[in-house]
Design a protein around this motif. Structure first.
Motif, PDB file in Angstrom:
ATOM      1  N   LEU A  64       0.835  -1.202   0.000  1.00 13.87           N
ATOM      2  CA  LEU A  64       0.000   0.000   0.000  1.00 13.87           C
ATOM      3  C   LEU A  64       0.867   1.249   0.000  1.00 13.87           C
ATOM      4  CD1 LEU A  64      -2.811   1.273   0.123  1.00 13.87           C
ATOM      5  CD2 LEU A  64      -2.714   1.037   2.601  1.00 13.87           C
ATOM      6  N   LEU A  65       1.950   1.212   0.743  1.00 12.97           N
ATOM      7  CA  LEU A  65       2.864   2.354   0.784  1.00 12.97           C
ATOM      8  C   LEU A  65       3.436   2.634  -0.603  1.00 12.97           C
ATOM      9  CD1 LEU A  65       4.462   4.500   2.335  1.00 12.97           C
ATOM     10  CD2 LEU A  65       6.133   2.733   2.868  1.00 12.97           C
ATOM     11  N   CYS A  66       3.826   1.601  -1.313  1.00 13.71           N
ATOM     12  CA  CYS A  66       4.361   1.768  -2.674  1.00 13.71           C
ATOM     13  C   CYS A  66       3.298   2.338  -3.609  1.00 13.71           C
ATOM     14  CB  CYS A  66       4.887   0.444  -3.209  1.00 13.71           C
ATOM     15  SG  CYS A  66       6.359  -0.127  -2.376  1.00 13.71           S
ATOM     16  N   SER A  67       2.093   1.852  -3.473  1.00 11.34           N
ATOM     17  CA  SER A  67       0.990   2.363  -4.289  1.00 11.34           C
ATOM     18  C   SER A  67       0.752   3.843  -4.015  1.00 11.34           C
ATOM     19  CB  SER A  67      -0.277   1.562  -4.003  1.00 11.34           C
ATOM     20  OG  SER A  67      -1.386   2.122  -4.657  1.00 11.34           O
ATOM     21  N   GLU A  68       0.731   4.212  -2.746  1.00 10.77           N
ATOM     22  CA  GLU A  68       0.534   5.620  -2.384  1.00 10.77           C
ATOM     23  C   GLU A  68       1.700   6.477  -2.880  1.00 10.77           C
ATOM     24  OE1 GLU A  68      -2.077   7.104  -1.313  1.00 10.77           O
ATOM     25  OE2 GLU A  68      -3.258   5.349  -0.790  1.00 10.77           O
ATOM     26  N   ALA A  69       2.902   5.959  -2.800  1.00 12.62           N
ATOM     27  CA  ALA A  69       4.064   6.701  -3.303  1.00 12.62           C
ATOM     28  C   ALA A  69       3.948   6.905  -4.806  1.00 12.62           C
ATOM     29  CB  ALA A  69       5.359   5.970  -2.957  1.00 12.62           C
ATOM     30  N   TYR A  70       3.512   5.890  -5.516  1.00 15.04           N
ATOM     31  CA  TYR A  70       3.340   5.997  -6.958  1.00 15.04           C
ATOM     32  C   TYR A  70       2.342   7.105  -7.301  1.00 15.04           C
ATOM     33  CZ  TYR A  70       1.707   4.954 -11.647  1.00 15.04           C
ATOM     34  OH  TYR A  70       1.336   5.058 -12.966  1.00 15.04           O
ATOM     35  N   TYR A  71       1.191   7.109  -6.641  1.00 13.66           N
ATOM     36  CA  TYR A  71       0.170   8.118  -6.941  1.00 13.66           C
ATOM     37  C   TYR A  71       0.600   9.510  -6.490  1.00 13.66           C
ATOM     38  CZ  TYR A  71      -2.899   4.423  -8.428  1.00 13.66           C
ATOM     39  OH  TYR A  71      -3.433   3.358  -9.106  1.00 13.66           O
ATOM     40  N   THR A  72       1.406   9.581  -5.464  1.00 13.00           N
ATOM     41  CA  THR A  72       1.928  10.869  -5.014  1.00 13.00           C
ATOM     42  C   THR A  72       2.964  11.390  -6.007  1.00 13.00           C
ATOM     43  OG1 THR A  72       1.582  10.214  -2.716  1.00 13.00           O
ATOM     44  CG2 THR A  72       3.060  12.060  -3.083  1.00 13.00           C
ATOM     45  N   LEU A  73       3.669  10.481  -6.658  1.00 10.04           N
ATOM     46  CA  LEU A  73       4.724  10.856  -7.601  1.00 10.04           C
ATOM     47  C   LEU A  73       4.218  11.268  -8.983  1.00 10.04           C
ATOM     48  CD1 LEU A  73       7.617   8.307  -7.089  1.00 10.04           C
ATOM     49  CD2 LEU A  73       7.771  10.772  -7.038  1.00 10.04           C
ATOM     50  N   LEU A  74       2.989  10.991  -9.292  1.00 13.95           N
ATOM     51  CA  LEU A  74       2.495  11.311 -10.638  1.00 13.95           C
ATOM     52  C   LEU A  74       2.790  12.771 -10.981  1.00 13.95           C
ATOM     53  CD1 LEU A  74      -0.914   9.426 -10.747  1.00 13.95           C
ATOM     54  CD2 LEU A  74       1.224   8.814 -11.868  1.00 13.95           C
ATOM     55  N   GLY A  75       3.488  12.951 -12.072  1.00 10.53           N
ATOM     56  CA  GLY A  75       3.842  14.296 -12.517  1.00 10.53           C
ATOM     57  C   GLY A  75       5.160  14.802 -11.966  1.00 10.53           C
ATOM     58  N   GLU A  76       5.807  14.041 -11.122  1.00 12.74           N
ATOM     59  CA  GLU A  76       7.105  14.448 -10.579  1.00 12.74           C
ATOM     60  C   GLU A  76       8.205  13.584 -11.179  1.00 12.74           C
ATOM     61  OE1 GLU A  76       7.504  15.121  -6.424  1.00 12.74           O
ATOM     62  OE2 GLU A  76       5.403  15.683  -6.193  1.00 12.74           O
ATOM     63  N   GLN A  77       9.420  14.095 -11.121  1.00 10.23           N
ATOM     64  CA  GLN A  77      10.555  13.404 -11.719  1.00 10.23           C
ATOM     65  C   GLN A  77      11.300  12.484 -10.753  1.00 10.23           C
ATOM     66  OE1 GLN A  77      11.533  13.636 -14.969  1.00 10.23           O
ATOM     67  NE2 GLN A  77       9.756  14.888 -15.404  1.00 10.23           N
ATOM     68  N   ARG A  78      11.366  12.886  -9.454  1.00 13.93           N
ATOM     69  CA  ARG A  78      12.182  12.131  -8.509  1.00 13.93           C
ATOM     70  C   ARG A  78      11.389  11.792  -7.247  1.00 13.93           C
ATOM     71  NH1 ARG A  78      17.403  15.105  -6.968  1.00 13.93           N
ATOM     72  NH2 ARG A  78      16.006  16.857  -6.778  1.00 13.93           N
ATOM     73  N   LEU A  79      11.794  10.694  -6.652  1.00 13.42           N
ATOM     74  CA  LEU A  79      11.218  10.291  -5.376  1.00 13.42           C
ATOM     75  C   LEU A  79      12.007  10.972  -4.260  1.00 13.42           C
ATOM     76  CD1 LEU A  79       9.253   8.453  -3.803  1.00 13.42           C
ATOM     77  CD2 LEU A  79      11.041   6.717  -3.817  1.00 13.42           C
ATOM     78  N   LEU A  80      11.333  11.830  -3.522  1.00 15.95           N
ATOM     79  CA  LEU A  80      11.961  12.550  -2.422  1.00 15.95           C
ATOM     80  C   LEU A  80      11.465  11.992  -1.097  1.00 15.95           C
ATOM     81  CD1 LEU A  80      11.435  16.155  -3.835  1.00 15.95           C
ATOM     82  CD2 LEU A  80      13.509  14.767  -3.985  1.00 15.95           C
ATOM     83  N   SER A  81      12.201  12.250  -0.039  1.00 20.90           N
ATOM     84  CA  SER A  81      11.792  11.761   1.279  1.00 20.90           C
ATOM     85  C   SER A  81      10.432  12.331   1.674  1.00 20.90           C
ATOM     86  CB  SER A  81      12.845  12.084   2.329  1.00 20.90           C
ATOM     87  OG  SER A  81      12.999  13.473   2.481  1.00 20.90           O
TER      88      SER A  81
END
Length: 109
Positions: free
Chosen positions: A2-19
């Motif tokens: 679930l955390l990975c899924s939420e991170a994916y949807y939070t990242l939509l439109g962004e280039q990098r995964l930030l803390s």
């Protein structure tokens, strides 16, 4: 997952995964899981000692305190093991099966 899924949807439109993105995703996952965790607590937490033991385990405190008989604590830990909430790591040592549930217990009590 679930955390990975939420991170994916939070990242939509962004280039990098930030803390910060991971923190937002974690909080969203906790919000999604809150009803499930509350249901678990309602199911197993009818005895106030169960909630006390859960809180002590989450805070990594000694669960065998003088105010409760060791047999009472043993019954509670056995119940939590049967319900797959905790696992026994060693003598007097337990861990939460779901780490996010541990965090939920810490936040709730």
């Amino acid at each position: 997952m679930l955390l990975c899924s939420e991170a994916y949807y939070t990242l939509l439109g962004e280039q990098r995964l930030l803390s910060e993105t991971v923190e937002i995703a974690y909080e969203r996952a906790m919000l999604s899981l809150a009803p499930v965790f509350e249901e678990i607590l309602d199911d197993i937490g009818k005895n106030p000692l169960v909630r006390e033991v859960l809180r002590s385990l989450a805070a990594e405190e000694n669960i065998y305190q003088e105010k409760h008989h060791p047999n009472e604590i043993k019954r509670v830990t056995d119940q939590l093991i049967v319900k797959a909430v905790i696992e026994k790591k060693g003598r007097g040592k337990y861990r939460f099966v779901e780490p996010m549930f541990k965090e939920y217990v810490l936040r709730s009590y």
